[in-house]
Design a protein around this motif. Structure first.
Motif, PDB file in Angstrom:
ATOM      1  N   ALA A  16      -0.933   3.873   4.769  1.00 29.16           N
ATOM      2  CA  ALA A  16       0.214   4.596   4.213  1.00 29.16           C
ATOM      3  C   ALA A  16      -0.158   6.000   3.725  1.00 29.16           C
ATOM      4  O   ALA A  16       0.584   6.958   3.982  1.00 29.16           O
ATOM      5  CB  ALA A  16       0.834   3.770   3.078  1.00 29.16           C
ATOM      6  N   ALA A  56       5.608   6.502   1.513  1.00 27.07           N
ATOM      7  CA  ALA A  56       5.410   5.453   2.514  1.00 27.07           C
ATOM      8  C   ALA A  56       4.918   4.198   1.801  1.00 27.07           C
ATOM      9  O   ALA A  56       4.044   4.265   0.936  1.00 27.07           O
ATOM     10  CB  ALA A  56       4.402   5.901   3.569  1.00 27.07           C
ATOM     11  N   LEU A  57       5.501   3.030   2.158  1.00 24.80           N
ATOM     12  CA  LEU A  57       4.996   1.761   1.636  1.00 24.80           C
ATOM     13  C   LEU A  57       4.707   0.851   2.815  1.00 24.80           C
ATOM     14  O   LEU A  57       5.566   0.632   3.695  1.00 24.80           O
ATOM     15  CB  LEU A  57       5.963   1.121   0.653  1.00 24.80           C
ATOM     16  CG  LEU A  57       7.361   0.721   1.081  1.00 24.80           C
ATOM     17  CD1 LEU A  57       7.898  -0.355   0.151  1.00 24.80           C
ATOM     18  CD2 LEU A  57       8.315   1.921   1.043  1.00 24.80           C
ATOM     19  N   ARG A  58       3.489   0.338   2.863  1.00 19.41           N
ATOM     20  CA  ARG A  58       3.001  -0.458   3.993  1.00 19.41           C
ATOM     21  C   ARG A  58       2.752  -1.879   3.504  1.00 19.41           C
ATOM     22  O   ARG A  58       2.145  -2.105   2.450  1.00 19.41           O
ATOM     23  CB  ARG A  58       1.705   0.159   4.526  1.00 19.41           C
ATOM     24  CG  ARG A  58       1.045  -0.588   5.673  1.00 19.41           C
ATOM     25  CD  ARG A  58      -0.222   0.171   6.068  1.00 19.41           C
ATOM     26  NE  ARG A  58      -1.008  -0.541   7.062  1.00 19.41           N
ATOM     27  CZ  ARG A  58      -0.836  -0.460   8.368  1.00 19.41           C
ATOM     28  NH1 ARG A  58       0.128   0.330   8.847  1.00 19.41           N
ATOM     29  NH2 ARG A  58      -1.602  -1.134   9.204  1.00 19.41           N
ATOM     30  N   GLU A  84       3.295  -3.260   8.883  1.00 21.27           N
ATOM     31  CA  GLU A  84       4.451  -2.389   9.128  1.00 21.27           C
ATOM     32  C   GLU A  84       4.715  -1.521   7.900  1.00 21.27           C
ATOM     33  O   GLU A  84       4.401  -1.894   6.765  1.00 21.27           O
ATOM     34  CB  GLU A  84       5.679  -3.225   9.467  1.00 21.27           C
ATOM     35  CG  GLU A  84       5.519  -3.973  10.786  1.00 21.27           C
ATOM     36  CD  GLU A  84       6.755  -4.750  11.165  1.00 21.27           C
ATOM     37  OE1 GLU A  84       6.938  -5.028  12.359  1.00 21.27           O
ATOM     38  OE2 GLU A  84       7.562  -5.088  10.256  1.00 21.27           O
ATOM     39  N   THR A  85       5.327  -0.359   8.155  1.00 19.95           N
ATOM     40  CA  THR A  85       5.492   0.649   7.115  1.00 19.95           C
ATOM     41  C   THR A  85       6.931   1.134   7.063  1.00 19.95           C
ATOM     42  O   THR A  85       7.566   1.348   8.114  1.00 19.95           O
ATOM     43  CB  THR A  85       4.571   1.866   7.364  1.00 19.95           C
ATOM     44  OG1 THR A  85       3.225   1.415   7.469  1.00 19.95           O
ATOM     45  CG2 THR A  85       4.672   2.880   6.235  1.00 19.95           C
ATOM     46  N   CYS A  86       7.432   1.324   5.834  1.00 12.71           N
ATOM     47  CA  CYS A  86       8.735   1.962   5.606  1.00 12.71           C
ATOM     48  C   CYS A  86       8.487   3.356   5.048  1.00 12.71           C
ATOM     49  O   CYS A  86       7.703   3.526   4.102  1.00 12.71           O
ATOM     50  CB  CYS A  86       9.571   1.136   4.644  1.00 12.71           C
ATOM     51  SG  CYS A  86      11.199   1.858   4.289  1.00 12.71           S
ATOM     52  N   LEU A  87       9.163   4.335   5.650  1.00 13.32           N
ATOM     53  CA  LEU A  87       8.938   5.730   5.269  1.00 13.32           C
ATOM     54  C   LEU A  87      10.213   6.327   4.689  1.00 13.32           C
ATOM     55  O   LEU A  87      11.260   6.306   5.336  1.00 13.32           O
ATOM     56  CB  LEU A  87       8.486   6.544   6.483  1.00 13.32           C
ATOM     57  CG  LEU A  87       8.139   8.013   6.211  1.00 13.32           C
ATOM     58  CD1 LEU A  87       6.774   8.117   5.547  1.00 13.32           C
ATOM     59  CD2 LEU A  87       8.154   8.817   7.509  1.00 13.32           C
ATOM     60  N   GLN A 144       1.176   3.141  14.082  1.00 18.87           N
ATOM     61  CA  GLN A 144       1.371   1.932  13.302  1.00 18.87           C
ATOM     62  C   GLN A 144       0.107   1.461  12.596  1.00 18.87           C
ATOM     63  O   GLN A 144       0.180   0.694  11.627  1.00 18.87           O
ATOM     64  CB  GLN A 144       1.909   0.815  14.205  1.00 18.87           C
ATOM     65  CG  GLN A 144       0.942   0.311  15.263  1.00 18.87           C
ATOM     66  CD  GLN A 144       0.982   1.162  16.524  1.00 18.87           C
ATOM     67  OE1 GLN A 144       1.547   2.267  16.524  1.00 18.87           O
ATOM     68  NE2 GLN A 144       0.397   0.642  17.613  1.00 18.87           N
ATOM     69  N   PRO A 190      -5.636  -3.627   3.381  1.00 16.26           N
ATOM     70  CA  PRO A 190      -5.111  -3.135   4.652  1.00 16.26           C
ATOM     71  C   PRO A 190      -6.142  -3.246   5.745  1.00 16.26           C
ATOM     72  O   PRO A 190      -7.339  -3.276   5.498  1.00 16.26           O
ATOM     73  CB  PRO A 190      -4.764  -1.666   4.339  1.00 16.26           C
ATOM     74  CG  PRO A 190      -5.715  -1.299   3.239  1.00 16.26           C
ATOM     75  CD  PRO A 190      -5.913  -2.537   2.428  1.00 16.26           C
ATOM     76  N   GLN A 204       0.864  -1.189   0.000  1.00 13.77           N
ATOM     77  CA  GLN A 204       0.000   0.000   0.000  1.00 13.77           C
ATOM     78  C   GLN A 204       0.894   1.231   0.000  1.00 13.77           C
ATOM     79  O   GLN A 204       1.748   1.382   0.872  1.00 13.77           O
ATOM     80  CB  GLN A 204      -0.922   0.007   1.222  1.00 13.77           C
ATOM     81  CG  GLN A 204      -1.885   1.193   1.228  1.00 13.77           C
ATOM     82  CD  GLN A 204      -2.637   1.309   2.549  1.00 13.77           C
ATOM     83  OE1 GLN A 204      -2.024   1.244   3.623  1.00 13.77           O
ATOM     84  NE2 GLN A 204      -3.948   1.458   2.468  1.00 13.77           N
ATOM     85  N   TRP A 205       0.685   2.121  -0.997  1.00 15.05           N
ATOM     86  CA  TRP A 205       1.534   3.302  -1.152  1.00 15.05           C
ATOM     87  C   TRP A 205       0.867   4.530  -0.538  1.00 15.05           C
ATOM     88  O   TRP A 205      -0.358   4.672  -0.556  1.00 15.05           O
ATOM     89  CB  TRP A 205       1.807   3.584  -2.632  1.00 15.05           C
ATOM     90  CG  TRP A 205       2.447   2.477  -3.388  1.00 15.05           C
ATOM     91  CD1 TRP A 205       1.851   1.587  -4.220  1.00 15.05           C
ATOM     92  CD2 TRP A 205       3.844   2.139  -3.385  1.00 15.05           C
ATOM     93  NE1 TRP A 205       2.758   0.713  -4.743  1.00 15.05           N
ATOM     94  CE2 TRP A 205       4.004   1.031  -4.249  1.00 15.05           C
ATOM     95  CE3 TRP A 205       4.973   2.646  -2.751  1.00 15.05           C
ATOM     96  CZ2 TRP A 205       5.228   0.422  -4.500  1.00 15.05           C
ATOM     97  CZ3 TRP A 205       6.200   2.052  -2.985  1.00 15.05           C
ATOM     98  CH2 TRP A 205       6.323   0.963  -3.840  1.00 15.05           C
TER      99      TRP A 205
END
Length: 588
Positions: free
Chosen positions: A530, A557-559, A491-494, A526, A567, A338-339
């Motif tokens: 995203a 952000a990619l989740r 979890e998400t990367c930013l 959390q 999601p 998820q963007w």
């Protein structure tokens, strides 16, 4: 000496008298009267011989006509003979048929094509003297001066009104609206055809009503011949068929057609006219040379305004096209990802900047994603960003490994910057996301001198990814940092640009937002999708700035989502910072 100096002239005794020296005249009605009879000399005074008063009268600027009590002309000066040849000595002045004088009404009048003024001065014995002056030239000069002032005032208003519109439609409407009623009862403006079609605007006025403006479109081949000729720079002069063509086109509402006068004037542009102006009004007010010159002067100003508006439109279209091509492209949909994105350029009016992000699908089902920042701001930075994005789009087809792809990108940018002498560089985080069978994502990241990514775990904690590397576009054989990160579902990367952490604001207005405040703003978020998380980062940054100047801001952000790709829903409030002082600073 002028006639104004004469208070009372009596041709019977040849004397000029004032009220203090006036005496009863020795006038005989039966005495013969001649138009320019010599006057008897005055009595000598101190040994000087008085002048011949007939010669004095002859040089008056005004003509003199003396009538007796019965209105019979008894004397007429040479000037009056030239101005009033119908006035005959010995006959009634009324029989001459001179306007005003025949009725005994002083004032201005026109006689035999000349503009004259007459005033009557009573004399003794019921007689009177008419003073007649030719004011044709002075009136003409005054009329010309008034007309020139009116033309100058009109052109000044035109320059003011046409100096503002930068949109061709508004400029064209302003042109025809200014033309009516000053120059015409109906005005039609036709712009040069574009893509085979010509737009026209018309202003018309019926009686004393407010001019109405309408517009339409014609195919280039359907334009009247006079209009087509005008668009080539020719000014048609056949007034009769101009009216016929305008009537056939339906452009002369409220005018009687053949009883109208019309002119067509090209509007100067660059190499060719930008359009033509057709003006028409009733034949009772034909266009003379002064009118045509005024129309041409108006057309020159209108042409300049329209040329500017059209040039601005063309430039705006080019700018919009370029901006659209340089704007960050939303990431492509990818299974298991998820963007979320946020973007705010430093110069909001341009809508473009030096930050960029995006993604490309890979043949193995993964997704290549990136976020970076080029040196500089504004248009130049955006152009360099476009070059970098084009390089990435081409290179990812031959190399999908993040580290090797980053080195290829570095070499390509070095060639581009050296060829153009730009000396620009960029920072970037480039990664590949691949979904796992049991859910979650595996991220392979490569760093090129950019800020380290952040990972928001399901526990609410925020981790900093230890990613290093050198700037790209600076030196060959750069050192590239590589790291692998696993994201569990939820979890998400930013990824973010330095416009977030280096935003200056706070209480004093010069304190940086910093990575610590960013981590605090993300802690406990959390469960946010995203898109909401990226929007939150942008919002807290802008709140910190408090509408101050800032650098380009970009967030990606990619989740990781579950195997279904959907999601989890969230209905919780965003947590507040734990530290009260931190809360006050963030809200400053």
């Amino acid at each position: 000496m002028t006639a104004a100096d004469v208070r009372d002239f009596d041709p019977g005794d040849g004397r000029i008298s004032t009220p203090s020296t006036r005496r009863a005249p020795a006038w005989s009605a039966a005495a013969p009267v001649r138009p320019t009879a010599a006057l008897p000399p005055l009595a000598p005074d101190r040994g000087q011989v008085p002048p011949d008063w007939s010669e004095v009268v002859e040089h008056f600027r005004e003509g003199l006509v003396v009538c007796d009590a019965d209105g019979v002309v008894r004397h007429i000066s040479p000037v009056a003979v030239r101005l009033l040849p119908d006035v005959v000595p010995g006959e009634l002045l009324a029989a001459a048929g001179v306007p005003g004088m025949s009725d005994g009404i002083p004032g201005a009048f026109t006689h035999r094509g000349r503009r004259l003024t007459a005033r009557c001065v009573p004399l003794s014995g019921g007689r009177c003297c008419w003073y007649v002056e030719d004011v044709t030239e002075s009136v003409s000069r005054a009329d010309a001066l008034l007309a020139e002032r009116a033309r100058s005032a009109f052109l000044a208003v035109v320059g003011d009104k046409l100096g503002n519109p930068l949109h061709p439609d508004r400029a064209a409407a302003a042109v025809v609206r200014l033309t009516v009623p000053s120059l015409a009862e109906v005005a039609v403006l036709v712009l040069a055809p574009r893509s085979g079609r010509a737009r026209w605007w018309r202003a018309s006025r019926v009686d004393d009503e407010t001019p109405m403006v309408d517009s339409g479109v014609l195919a280039g081949g359907d334009l009247p011949t006079a209009i087509a000729d005008g668009l080539t720079g020719i000014e048609p002069h056949a007034v009769d068929w101009l009216v016929e063509q305008a009537v056939d086109a339906g452009w002369l509402p409220g005018l009687p057609g053949v009883e109208s006068a019309a002119r067509v004037v090209p509007l100067p542009g660059g190499d060719t006219p930008v359009g033509v102006l057709l003006v028409a009004r009733r034949a009772t007010r034909p266009y003379d040379e002064d009118d045509v010159e005024l129309i041409r002067a108006f057309a020159a100003r209108a042409g300049a305004a329209l040329t500017t508006a059209l040039l601005y439109r063309d430039q705006a279209e080019v700018a919009d096209t370029l901006q659209a091509s340089l704007l960050p492209v939303e990431p492509a949909e990818t299974a298991g990802v998820q963007w979320g994105t946020a973007y705010r350029p430093a110069q909001a009016g341009l809508r473009i900047g030096g930050d960029f992000y995006g993604s490309h699908r890979l043949a193995d089902g993964g997704s290549l994603f990136f976020l970076g920042d080029v040196s500089g701001k504004g248009v130049e930075a955006a152009v360099f960003t476009g070059q970098l994005r084009q390089c990435l789009q081409a290179l990812h087809r031959v190399e999908s490994h993040p580290g090797r792809l980053l080195r290829l990108l570095n070499d390509a940018l070095l060639e581009t910057t050296q060829a153009h002498g730009q000396g620009r560089f960029a920072t970037i985080v480039l990664g590949v996301a691949r979904p796992e069978r049991e859910g979650g994502l595996t991220l392979t990241l490569a760093g090129g001198g950019h800020l380290p990514p952040l990972v928001l775990r399901v526990s609410g904690e925020v981790e900093t990814v230890p990613l290093r590397g050198m700037l790209i576009g600076v030196v060959p054989d750069q050192r590239v940092g590589e790291v692998t990160v696993r994201l569990a579902p939820g979890e998400t990367c930013l990824l973010y640009s330095d416009g977030v952490t280096e935003a200056r604001g706070g209480r004093r207005g010069d304190e940086q937002f910093g990575p610590e405040r960013l981590v605090t703003a993300l802690t406990g978020c959390q469960r946010m999708p995203a898109p909401a998380l990226a929007e939150r980062v942008e919002q807290v940054t802008c709140d910190w700035l408090a509408h101050g100047d800032h650098d380009d801001i970009a967030v990606l952000a990619l989740r990781a989502v579950g195997p279904s790709g959907r999601p989890s829903r969230h209905l919780h409030a965003v947590p507040a910072p734990a530290d009260p002082d931190q809360q006050r600073e963030t809200g400053a």
